[in-house]
Scaffold this active site. Structure first.
Site, short mmCIF file in Angstrom:
data_model
loop_
_atom_site.label_atom_id
_atom_site.label_comp_id
_atom_site.label_asym_id
_atom_site.label_seq_id
_atom_site.Cartn_x
_atom_site.Cartn_y
_atom_site.Cartn_z
N LYS A 125 0.83 -1.21 0.00
CA LYS A 125 0.00 0.00 0.00
C LYS A 125 0.86 1.26 0.00
O LYS A 125 0.63 2.20 -0.75
CB LYS A 125 -0.95 -0.01 1.19
CG LYS A 125 -1.98 -1.14 1.08
CD LYS A 125 -3.34 -0.73 1.51
CE LYS A 125 -4.37 -1.79 1.14
NZ LYS A 125 -4.01 -3.17 1.54
N LYS A 160 -8.29 2.27 5.19
CA LYS A 160 -7.76 0.90 5.13
C LYS A 160 -6.54 0.72 6.03
O LYS A 160 -5.73 1.62 6.18
CB LYS A 160 -7.45 0.49 3.70
CG LYS A 160 -6.82 1.53 2.81
CD LYS A 160 -6.64 0.99 1.39
CE LYS A 160 -7.05 1.99 0.32
NZ LYS A 160 -6.82 1.55 -1.05
N ARG A 210 -6.62 -5.11 -12.07
CA ARG A 210 -5.31 -5.69 -11.82
C ARG A 210 -4.52 -5.67 -13.12
O ARG A 210 -4.90 -6.29 -14.10
CB ARG A 210 -5.47 -7.13 -11.32
CG ARG A 210 -4.21 -8.01 -11.43
CD ARG A 210 -2.99 -7.44 -10.73
NE ARG A 210 -3.22 -7.07 -9.35
CZ ARG A 210 -3.11 -7.92 -8.32
NH1 ARG A 210 -2.80 -9.17 -8.54
NH2 ARG A 210 -3.32 -7.50 -7.10
N ARG A 225 -11.91 -6.25 -11.32
CA ARG A 225 -12.62 -6.95 -10.26
C ARG A 225 -13.75 -6.05 -9.79
O ARG A 225 -13.51 -5.00 -9.18
CB ARG A 225 -11.64 -7.33 -9.15
CG ARG A 225 -10.63 -8.39 -9.65
CD ARG A 225 -9.35 -8.36 -8.91
NE ARG A 225 -8.74 -7.06 -8.96
CZ ARG A 225 -7.68 -6.69 -8.23
NH1 ARG A 225 -7.15 -7.53 -7.38
NH2 ARG A 225 -7.18 -5.49 -8.34
N ARG A 233 -16.01 -3.34 -2.11
CA ARG A 233 -14.75 -4.03 -2.36
C ARG A 233 -14.84 -4.92 -3.60
O ARG A 233 -15.74 -5.73 -3.73
CB ARG A 233 -14.38 -4.90 -1.15
CG ARG A 233 -14.21 -4.08 0.12
CD ARG A 233 -14.07 -4.96 1.33
NE ARG A 233 -15.22 -5.84 1.50
CZ ARG A 233 -15.26 -6.84 2.38
NH1 ARG A 233 -14.23 -7.07 3.16
NH2 ARG A 233 -16.33 -7.58 2.47
N ASP A 273 -2.68 -2.32 -8.94
CA ASP A 273 -4.13 -2.18 -8.82
C ASP A 273 -4.52 -0.75 -9.12
O ASP A 273 -3.99 0.19 -8.51
CB ASP A 273 -4.59 -2.56 -7.41
CG ASP A 273 -4.54 -4.07 -7.18
OD1 ASP A 273 -4.36 -4.82 -8.16
OD2 ASP A 273 -4.69 -4.49 -6.03
N GLU A 281 -2.61 0.23 -5.27
CA GLU A 281 -1.70 -0.73 -4.64
C GLU A 281 -0.66 -1.19 -5.64
O GLU A 281 -0.95 -1.30 -6.83
CB GLU A 281 -2.47 -2.00 -4.23
CG GLU A 281 -3.06 -1.98 -2.85
CD GLU A 281 -3.55 -3.39 -2.49
OE1 GLU A 281 -2.95 -3.99 -1.59
OE2 GLU A 281 -4.51 -3.87 -3.12
N ASN A 283 1.36 -4.44 -5.82
CA ASN A 283 1.56 -5.75 -5.20
C ASN A 283 2.83 -6.40 -5.74
O ASN A 283 3.01 -6.51 -6.95
CB ASN A 283 0.36 -6.65 -5.48
CG ASN A 283 -0.91 -6.11 -4.83
OD1 ASN A 283 -1.13 -6.31 -3.64
ND2 ASN A 283 -1.73 -5.41 -5.59
#
Ligand SMILES: Nc1ncnc2c1ncn2[C@@H]1O[C@H](COP(=O)(O)OP(=O)(O)O)[C@@H](O)[C@H]1O
Ligand SMILES: [Mg+2]
Length: 319
Positions: A125, A160, A210, A225, A233, A273, A281, A283
């Site tokens: 993050k 978050k 993603r 997503r 979410r 993301d 994000e 990742n």
């Protein structure tokens, strides 16, 4: 090649969707040999090397008994052609210790992907702070008052925890500030824990996208997503619907900029993301979605990844 996967227990893999499994399958298809171990199977002893008790495995093609253990033996990590660190978060102290063992293995000559140092340097993050031009208004703080002030300015916000994943601990607070005080207390534990607060990005209804970046190059398809029902979410783990889509030109630009900056640090695989055009994000620990994208588009993500891995190892052959 002989490839070691440091991963979660193989018995827990859901192979119909697991990205690490899809890497193994593609590697074996090309004639590479595969071994696997858990982080806790690694050790170092002074005067010696970083070793791990590894299982040499063969993928059977079966859906339930999907692998066969050929041998279980201790091996030095440097004796593999590549070590793929694919352990899922939590990014806790044990995860960090594992990166230190892997870094020691690198000093001994092992080739580790993603780079253990880069894994530590890019918490998923907080790593967005390096690219402020691509983020929605964002606050990182331990102060409850700072969160309230941020809410007063932005009105519709997402809160978050920094160590969450799969949508864990994500809250939305709108203009009425309903539950704001209590949510802050829950997440930042009276100032003990740092949290991230962001302006709500309405584009999330079209999905949290993603984008896979492989050796600096974005894959041509992303997995949007899409939150379902009353959910905010989009995480697949929170019931989000995964829909593959072509990469948009603007998202490509963002992904190329970030890929160009991060790939040279040893981040061969990144799962970016993006909501709308806002990066939320970066990742790096064990990015997923290979199988979903490949199944829906026919674009072979595991092949793109193993191509990049082979090229990466060939570019800088070890001494
Ligand atoms: N700034 C934001 N605006 C709108 N929705 C968001 C925002 N940040 C997160 N979300 C929603 O929450 C979900 C999880 O947030 P994320 O930051 O990706 O954490 P996690 O690590 O749990 O996946 C996202 O998939 C998205 O649906
Ligand atoms: Mg996420």
């Amino acid at each position: 090649m002989h490839i070691l996967f440091v991963a979660d227990p193989l018995d827990q893999f859901k192979i119909y969707k697991d990205t690490t499994f899809s890497m193994m399958r593609e590697a074996q298809r090309r004639g590479h040999r595969i071994a696997a171990c858990l982080p806790q199977d690694m050790q170092w002893v002074s005067g010696g090397l970083v070793t791990a008790t590894v299982q040499q495995i063969t993928l059977t093609g079966d859906v339930t008994e999907w692998y066969r253990v050929d041998t279980t033996e201790p091996m030095a990590l440097k004796d593999f052609d590549a070590v793929l660190m694919r352990k899922d978060p939590p990014f806790d102290a044990e995860y960090i210790y594992a990166t230190h063992l892997l870094e020691q293995a690198e000093r001994e000559g092992a080739r580790v992907v993603n780079s253990p140092r880069a894994l530590r340097d890019h918490p998923e993050k907080l790593a967005i702070m390096e690219f402020p031009q691509f983020v929605t208004p964002t606050l990182v703080t331990r102060s409850a008052q700072a969160v309230k002030d941020f809410h007063a300015v932005h009105k519709d916000i997402i809160l978050k925890p920094l160590d969450g994943m799969g949508g864990m601990g994500i809250f939305r607070v709108k203009a009425d500030a309903l539950n704001l005080g209590s949510i802050i207390e829950t997440l930042n534990k009276d100032g003990a824990e740092t949290i991230m607060v962001q302006r709500f990005v309405p584009d999330v209804v079209e999905g949290d996208k993603r984008i896979l970046i492989i050796d600096g190059v974005p894959a041509p398809f992303v997995l949007a997503r899409i939150p379902q029902g009353t959910e905010v979410r989009g995480n697949l783990a929170a019931g989000g619907l995964g829909v593959a889509q072509p990469l948009t030109p603007r998202n490509r630009e963002i992904a190329e900029t970030i890929g160009k900056a991060l790939a040279p640090r040893g981040l061969l695989l990144i799962g970016l993301d993006v909501i709308g055009d806002a990066v939320t994000e970066i990742n790096v620990t064990s990015p997923t979605c290979f199988q979903e994208i490949t199944e829906q588009t026919g674009f072979d993500v595991p092949a793109m990844f193993i191509d990049a891995l082979e090229a990466h190892l060939a570019r800088a052959p070890r001494a």
